[in-house]
Design a protein around this motif. Structure first.
Motif, PDB file in Angstrom:
ATOM      1  N   PHE A   1      31.010  41.555  35.968  1.00 12.94           N
ATOM      2  CA  PHE A   1      31.881  40.491  36.464  1.00 12.94           C
ATOM      3  C   PHE A   1      31.374  39.118  36.040  1.00 12.94           C
ATOM      4  O   PHE A   1      30.197  38.794  36.202  1.00 12.94           O
ATOM      5  CB  PHE A   1      31.973  40.563  37.985  1.00 12.94           C
TER       6      PHE A   1
ATOM      7  N   PHE B   1      36.105  45.534  38.314  1.00 17.58           N
ATOM      8  CA  PHE B   1      35.827  44.626  37.206  1.00 17.58           C
ATOM      9  C   PHE B   1      34.356  44.765  36.871  1.00 17.58           C
ATOM     10  O   PHE B   1      33.490  44.386  37.664  1.00 17.58           O
ATOM     11  CB  PHE B   1      36.147  43.182  37.592  1.00 17.58           C
TER      12      PHE B   1
ATOM     13  N   HIS C   1      40.328  35.629  32.409  1.00 15.42           N
ATOM     14  CA  HIS C   1      40.432  35.818  33.856  1.00 15.42           C
ATOM     15  C   HIS C   1      41.863  35.673  34.369  1.00 15.42           C
ATOM     16  O   HIS C   1      42.338  36.497  35.150  1.00 15.42           O
ATOM     17  CB  HIS C   1      39.533  34.824  34.584  1.00 15.42           C
TER      18      HIS C   1
ATOM     19  N   CYS D   1      44.097  38.597  33.182  1.00 13.89           N
ATOM     20  CA  CYS D   1      43.666  39.842  33.834  1.00 13.89           C
ATOM     21  C   CYS D   1      44.144  39.896  35.279  1.00 13.89           C
ATOM     22  O   CYS D   1      44.669  40.918  35.731  1.00 13.89           O
ATOM     23  CB  CYS D   1      42.141  39.961  33.784  1.00 13.89           C
ATOM     24  N   MET D   2      43.979  38.798  35.993  1.00 14.09           N
ATOM     25  CA  MET D   2      44.393  38.786  37.388  1.00 14.09           C
ATOM     26  C   MET D   2      45.906  38.905  37.517  1.00 14.09           C
ATOM     27  O   MET D   2      46.407  39.585  38.420  1.00 14.09           O
ATOM     28  CB  MET D   2      43.890  37.522  38.076  1.00 14.09           C
TER      29      MET D   2
ATOM     30  N   ASP E   1      36.860  42.276  31.284  1.00  7.80           N
ATOM     31  CA  ASP E   1      37.508  40.964  31.305  1.00  7.80           C
ATOM     32  C   ASP E   1      36.542  39.940  30.726  1.00  7.80           C
ATOM     33  O   ASP E   1      35.546  39.595  31.358  1.00  7.80           O
ATOM     34  CB  ASP E   1      37.882  40.599  32.748  1.00  7.80           C
TER      35      ASP E   1
ATOM     36  N   MET F   1      37.825  34.400  42.587  1.00  8.81           N
ATOM     37  CA  MET F   1      38.436  35.558  41.933  1.00  8.81           C
ATOM     38  C   MET F   1      37.880  36.858  42.526  1.00  8.81           C
ATOM     39  O   MET F   1      38.636  37.805  42.791  1.00  8.81           O
ATOM     40  CB  MET F   1      38.167  35.512  40.432  1.00  8.81           C
TER      41      MET F   1
ATOM     42  N   GLY G   1      33.731  36.254  36.531  1.00 13.82           N
ATOM     43  CA  GLY G   1      34.677  35.290  37.088  1.00 13.82           C
ATOM     44  C   GLY G   1      34.071  34.478  38.220  1.00 13.82           C
ATOM     45  O   GLY G   1      32.863  34.510  38.486  1.00 13.82           O
ATOM     46  N   SER G   2      34.928  33.767  38.907  1.00 12.71           N
ATOM     47  CA  SER G   2      34.499  32.894  40.000  1.00 12.71           C
ATOM     48  C   SER G   2      34.366  33.676  41.301  1.00 12.71           C
ATOM     49  O   SER G   2      34.852  34.811  41.431  1.00 12.71           O
ATOM     50  CB  SER G   2      35.524  31.783  40.199  1.00 12.71           C
TER      51      SER G   2
END
Length: 257
Positions: free
Chosen positions: A156, A153, A135, A138-139, A131, A162, A158-159
């Protein structure tokens, strides 16, 4: 000796051609107990299986990386399906979305992401997700398959929010040497926010060598630097992080079954 599981590397890469066998033997002897070598298209998936056949401690994942699905066909998908029957293939991947590059239209990437997730559901296999700058999409797609597929993932980015949602869905999150970089704030927040039982470590070799090796060719011998950083963030010992992340990898990829 502390043992580690490098859950994501690319040992078919040409940068290992000069010393691949010597390197793999050396790092295994130094405590890298398990390695996954990951496919990104049909040739690299086949090469990953060949490496896994040669080394008892290496396992393979097979699949179409989003930057390689522009001309993917159902016949290609069937080839991946057949590869998945190999006893050393432990996951489908790396699959997903990459919006950083613009070579493959987003709708094409999403189509083949979904098709490979459908195959994973049919075969009851975990997936390894790539990803990059995607984001939200993908989610959205992961949520569609959350009742049927479990995945990780990798690398990683993201946040923390996430990461928490992924773990609540039963997914895992994996971290590379990027967490040792000065600008890695979001990844560090994610590490703090999720249970250790959902964290894995990786190199993504030959890419993303950690500090103090940044800029060099990465390899699995550097994965302890990732574990050291997690230990620092979580207030744990290196031994604890190595043990838990290795156990997580063995459980997630169903090694020995």
């Amino acid at each position: 000796m502390i043992q580690y599981y490098d859950t994501h590397a690319h040992y078919d890469d040409g940068r290992f051609d000069s010393d691949r066998d010597e390197l793999l033997r050396t790092i295994h002897g130094e405590g890298i107990a398990y390695i996954n070598t990951i496919g990104t298209d049909i040739p690299s998936s086949q090469a990953s299986i060949a490496l896994a056949e040669r080394y008892p401690f290496i396992y393979a994942a097979v699949g179409g990386w989003p930057g390689n699905v522009g001309d993917m066909t159902e016949e290609d998908l069937e080839q991946y399906r057949q590869m998945c029957s190999h006893k050393k293939v432990v996951a489908i991947g790396e699959i997903g979305l990459d919006y950083y590059y613009h070579d493959v239209p987003h709708d094409v990437q999403k189509h083949w992401f979904r098709r490979q997730l459908e195959m994973a559901a049919e075969l009851d296999m975990p997936v390894v997700v790539h990803d990059r700058d995607a984001h939200g999409d993908c989610m959205e797609i992961v949520r569609e398959y959350a009742d049927h597929v479990t995945g990780v993932f990798h690398c990683f980015s993201g946040s923390a929010e996430m990461a928490v949602e992924l773990t609540k869905l039963g997914w895992y999150v994996s971290f590379t040497g990027v967490i040792t970089f000065k600008n890695a704030r979001r990844a560090l927040e994610a590490i703090e926010a999720i249970p250790m039982e959902r964290i894995m470590i990786e190199t993504d070799a030959p890419y993303l060598a950690p500090v103090p090796y940044r800029g060099r060719r990465n390899h699995s011998g550097y994965v302890p630097e990732v574990a050291k950083k997690i230990a620092e963030i979580r207030g744990m010992t290196l031994e604890e992080v190595a043990r838990i992340t290795t156990e997580n990898g063995i459980r997630f990829f169903h090694l020995g079954k």
